[in-house]
Design a protein around this motif. Structure first.
Motif, PDB file in Angstrom:
ATOM      1  N   TYR A   1       0.857  -1.287   0.099  1.00 33.64           N
ATOM      2  CA  TYR A   1      -0.106  -0.039   0.159  1.00 33.64           C
ATOM      3  C   TYR A   1       0.978   1.301   0.011  1.00 33.64           C
ATOM      4  O   TYR A   1       2.133   1.354   0.307  1.00 33.64           O
ATOM      5  N   GLY A   2       0.337   2.354  -0.344  1.00 37.12           N
ATOM      6  CA  GLY A   2       1.078   3.500  -0.583  1.00 37.12           C
ATOM      7  C   GLY A   2       0.191   4.560   0.456  1.00 37.12           C
ATOM      8  O   GLY A   2      -0.683   3.921   1.352  1.00 37.12           O
ATOM      9  N   ASN A   3       0.468   5.778   0.271  1.00 34.54           N
ATOM     10  CA  ASN A   3      -0.435   6.966   0.991  1.00 34.54           C
ATOM     11  C   ASN A   3      -0.845   8.108   0.416  1.00 34.54           C
ATOM     12  O   ASN A   3      -1.047   9.151   1.137  1.00 34.54           O
ATOM     13  N   LYS A   4      -0.950   8.164  -0.945  1.00 32.25           N
ATOM     14  CA  LYS A   4      -1.298   9.094  -1.712  1.00 32.25           C
ATOM     15  C   LYS A   4      -2.734   8.601  -2.296  1.00 32.25           C
ATOM     16  O   LYS A   4      -2.932   7.723  -2.688  1.00 32.25           O
ATOM     17  N   THR A   5      -3.499   9.735  -2.720  1.00 31.03           N
ATOM     18  CA  THR A   5      -4.745   9.538  -3.440  1.00 31.03           C
ATOM     19  C   THR A   5      -5.514   8.585  -2.864  1.00 31.03           C
ATOM     20  O   THR A   5      -5.646   8.627  -1.441  1.00 31.03           O
ATOM     21  N   LEU A   6      -6.007   7.738  -3.542  1.00 28.79           N
ATOM     22  CA  LEU A   6      -7.029   6.478  -2.610  1.00 28.79           C
ATOM     23  C   LEU A   6      -6.146   5.896  -1.754  1.00 28.79           C
ATOM     24  O   LEU A   6      -6.666   5.292  -0.900  1.00 28.79           O
ATOM     25  N   ASP A   7      -4.824   5.675  -1.892  1.00 29.51           N
ATOM     26  CA  ASP A   7      -4.017   4.960  -0.908  1.00 29.51           C
ATOM     27  C   ASP A   7      -4.019   5.516   0.371  1.00 29.51           C
ATOM     28  O   ASP A   7      -3.748   4.732   1.294  1.00 29.51           O
ATOM     29  N   GLN A   8      -4.350   6.799   0.453  1.00 25.58           N
ATOM     30  CA  GLN A   8      -4.149   7.334   1.866  1.00 25.58           C
ATOM     31  C   GLN A   8      -5.122   6.734   2.678  1.00 25.58           C
ATOM     32  O   GLN A   8      -4.978   6.793   3.801  1.00 25.58           O
ATOM     33  N   TYR A   9      -6.129   5.929   2.317  1.00 23.59           N
ATOM     34  CA  TYR A   9      -6.982   5.323   3.266  1.00 23.59           C
ATOM     35  C   TYR A   9      -6.718   3.954   3.718  1.00 23.59           C
ATOM     36  O   TYR A   9      -7.144   3.111   4.444  1.00 23.59           O
ATOM     37  N   TYR A  10      -5.540   3.359   3.272  1.00 23.73           N
ATOM     38  CA  TYR A  10      -5.134   1.956   3.519  1.00 23.73           C
ATOM     39  C   TYR A  10      -4.259   1.869   4.857  1.00 23.73           C
ATOM     40  O   TYR A  10      -4.218   1.118   5.302  1.00 23.73           O
ATOM     41  N   PRO A  11      -3.216   2.904   4.917  1.00 16.91           N
ATOM     42  CA  PRO A  11      -2.470   2.809   5.932  1.00 16.91           C
ATOM     43  C   PRO A  11      -2.920   2.259   7.301  1.00 16.91           C
ATOM     44  O   PRO A  11      -2.266   1.735   8.153  1.00 16.91           O
ATOM     45  N   GLU A  12      -4.037   3.108   7.840  1.00 15.86           N
ATOM     46  CA  GLU A  12      -4.705   2.574   9.055  1.00 15.86           C
ATOM     47  C   GLU A  12      -5.121   1.369   9.205  1.00 15.86           C
ATOM     48  O   GLU A  12      -5.516   0.800  10.366  1.00 15.86           O
TER      49      GLU A  12
ATOM     50  N   LEU B   1       3.748  -4.586   2.907  1.00 14.09           N
ATOM     51  CA  LEU B   1       4.808  -3.517   2.700  1.00 14.09           C
ATOM     52  C   LEU B   1       4.214  -2.070   2.163  1.00 14.09           C
ATOM     53  O   LEU B   1       3.174  -1.798   1.708  1.00 14.09           O
ATOM     54  N   PHE B   2       4.829  -1.055   2.848  1.00 14.62           N
ATOM     55  CA  PHE B   2       4.361   0.430   2.861  1.00 14.62           C
ATOM     56  C   PHE B   2       5.295   0.864   1.899  1.00 14.62           C
ATOM     57  O   PHE B   2       6.535   0.893   1.979  1.00 14.62           O
ATOM     58  N   PHE B   3       4.747   1.567   0.939  1.00 16.90           N
ATOM     59  CA  PHE B   3       5.720   2.497  -0.025  1.00 16.90           C
ATOM     60  C   PHE B   3       5.332   3.995  -0.106  1.00 16.90           C
ATOM     61  O   PHE B   3       4.390   4.320  -0.504  1.00 16.90           O
ATOM     62  N   GLU B   4       6.138   4.584   0.857  1.00 18.58           N
ATOM     63  CA  GLU B   4       5.972   6.100   1.143  1.00 18.58           C
ATOM     64  C   GLU B   4       5.768   6.874  -0.141  1.00 18.58           C
ATOM     65  O   GLU B   4       6.411   6.830  -0.981  1.00 18.58           O
ATOM     66  N   GLY B   5       4.891   7.713  -0.083  1.00 14.11           N
ATOM     67  CA  GLY B   5       4.447   8.769  -1.012  1.00 14.11           C
ATOM     68  C   GLY B   5       4.065   8.295  -2.314  1.00 14.11           C
ATOM     69  O   GLY B   5       3.986   8.828  -3.450  1.00 14.11           O
ATOM     70  N   THR B   6       3.599   6.920  -2.546  1.00 17.62           N
ATOM     71  CA  THR B   6       2.785   6.410  -3.691  1.00 17.62           C
ATOM     72  C   THR B   6       1.471   6.649  -3.890  1.00 17.62           C
ATOM     73  O   THR B   6       0.976   6.356  -2.813  1.00 17.62           O
ATOM     74  N   ASP B   7       0.899   6.562  -5.076  1.00 23.32           N
ATOM     75  CA  ASP B   7      -0.459   6.709  -5.025  1.00 23.32           C
ATOM     76  C   ASP B   7      -1.093   5.686  -5.823  1.00 23.32           C
ATOM     77  O   ASP B   7      -0.360   4.584  -5.973  1.00 23.32           O
ATOM     78  N   HIS B   8      -2.473   5.737  -6.066  1.00 22.90           N
ATOM     79  CA  HIS B   8      -3.298   4.451  -6.663  1.00 22.90           C
ATOM     80  C   HIS B   8      -3.232   4.796  -7.828  1.00 22.90           C
ATOM     81  O   HIS B   8      -4.378   5.178  -8.489  1.00 22.90           O
ATOM     82  N   SER B   9      -2.214   4.248  -8.585  1.00 20.05           N
ATOM     83  CA  SER B   9      -2.353   4.413 -10.154  1.00 20.05           C
ATOM     84  C   SER B   9      -1.070   3.193 -10.753  1.00 20.05           C
ATOM     85  O   SER B   9      -0.326   2.707 -10.089  1.00 20.05           O
ATOM     86  N   GLU B  10      -1.361   3.267 -11.965  1.00 20.43           N
ATOM     87  CA  GLU B  10      -0.470   2.048 -12.826  1.00 20.43           C
ATOM     88  C   GLU B  10       1.041   2.504 -12.602  1.00 20.43           C
ATOM     89  O   GLU B  10       1.707   1.286 -12.602  1.00 20.43           O
ATOM     90  N   VAL B  11       1.114   3.826 -12.550  1.00 15.10           N
ATOM     91  CA  VAL B  11       2.362   4.356 -12.466  1.00 15.10           C
ATOM     92  C   VAL B  11       3.081   3.749 -11.239  1.00 15.10           C
ATOM     93  O   VAL B  11       4.334   3.246 -11.230  1.00 15.10           O
TER      94      VAL B  11
END
Length: 322
Positions: free
Chosen positions: A262-273, A295-305
């Motif tokens: 999971y990341g923590n940007k865009t839609l991924d911001q709702y996953y860390p909790e 695994l946590f990937f800091e600063g990554t968003d919800h996208s194919e990129v």
């Protein structure tokens, strides 16, 4: 309940978009033929497609098979089944001009002898049905009946399709698609060489696939797993239902591999909790660092990129050479 009204309307917009036209259904699966796609832009290998894979369980749709460069009938390959197949290989054809770069990573890792040899089977989504196809259907059995009934009634009132189809989607994969792949390509047919992966709703479905069919899938990669089930909302009942399902149904840790991230940007911001809950369930079910990751990937968003930038991680975890 008022918040859910807007949420359920938005779900249709949340589904991945593409330009796929309505597809006619072929009735005879014995005559299924994969044709090589000539105009796809690839790093390496080739893509072969059935434009309308027939099914008694789900709406027919394209299915792609990526074969590595120098694919040979004289050897056997593992198989990685992936959801949202139209997003995997060629950004020039996707709705958002992004791709997973599956062919890049797979080719590089195999060429460097870091993974075993494998092919990729990409199941296209149908945008208007994506949520219904990929939601882990039996998780609803772990939701309070009053809450579940209220959600369904509200959905119907908003003309939203509440026909959960995740179980049929898995039947399609296991009973209809896998036998064709096994009989068409030079692949291992056993559990030890069969894997499933996806992101977001596809992450949920990958978890569901290995839980419902532990005798079929050795490992699952669940990338940016959409624990919230729908769009974000207060007092969301979906995560607890999904986690209670996992507590009851995750497969044996002795013979399976589970990858989450999971990341923590865009839609991924709702996953860390939700990450501590996932960690606790994995530990409770007997998983260790050797057969599971979250695994946590800091600063990554919800996208194919973002997913393409870390795709080597789940591929190495599931298919890496011992």
């Amino acid at each position: 309940m008022k918040q859910w009204s807007l949420i359920l309307v938005i779900i249709l917009m949340f589904s991945c978009k593409d330009k796929t036209q309505d597809i006619k259904v072929s009735e005879d699966r014995n005559q299924i033929t994969f044709h090589q796609v000539q105009d796809v832009q690839l790093y390496a290998g080739s893509v072969h497609r059935v434009d309308s894979f027939p099914s008694a369980y789900i709406t027919p749709r394209p299915v792609d098979v990526w074969l590595p460069e120098n694919y040979s009938e004289d050897k056997s390959y593992a198989v990685l089944y992936m959801h949202d197949g139209q997003m995997l290989f060629d950004a020039s054809t996707t709705w958002n001009k992004q791709e997973w770069k599956v062919d890049e990573w797979a080719s590089k890792l195999m060429n460097d002898q870091k993974t075993i040899d494998f092919i990729v089977v990409g199941i296209h989504n149908i945008p208007d049905l994506r949520w219904q196809d990929l939601f882990p259907q039996k998780a609803m059995d772990y939701m309070n009946e009053k809450t579940k009934d209220s959600l369904i009634e509200l959905a119907k009132a908003n003309n939203f399709n509440v026909n959960f189809n995740g179980d049929n989607y898995l039947k399609f994969m296991v009973e209809e698609l896998k036998p064709v792949i096994d009989n068409t390509y030079a692949v291992f047919k056993d559990k030890a060489h069969t894997f499933v992966a996806g992101s977001s709703m596809g992450g949920l479905m990958s978890m569901y696939a290995i839980s419902e069919y532990p005798e079929i899938f050795e490992g699952a990669a669940c990338i940016s797993t959409h624990w919230i089930g729908v769009m974000p909302m207060p007092e969301n009942p979906y995560p607890d239902a999904i986690f209670d399902y996992m507590k009851a149904k995750l497969p044996s840790a002795k013979s399976h591999q589970l990858y989450f991230d999971y990341g923590n940007k865009t839609l991924d911001q709702y996953y860390p909790e939700h990450a501590p809950k996932v960690d606790a369930i994995l530990k409770e079910k007997g998983y260790t660092d050797s057969n599971s990751k979250n695994l946590f990937f800091e600063g990554t968003d919800h996208s194919e990129v973002s997913w393409s930038q870390r795709l080597d991680q789940p591929l190495l975890f599931l298919l890496g050479r011992q």
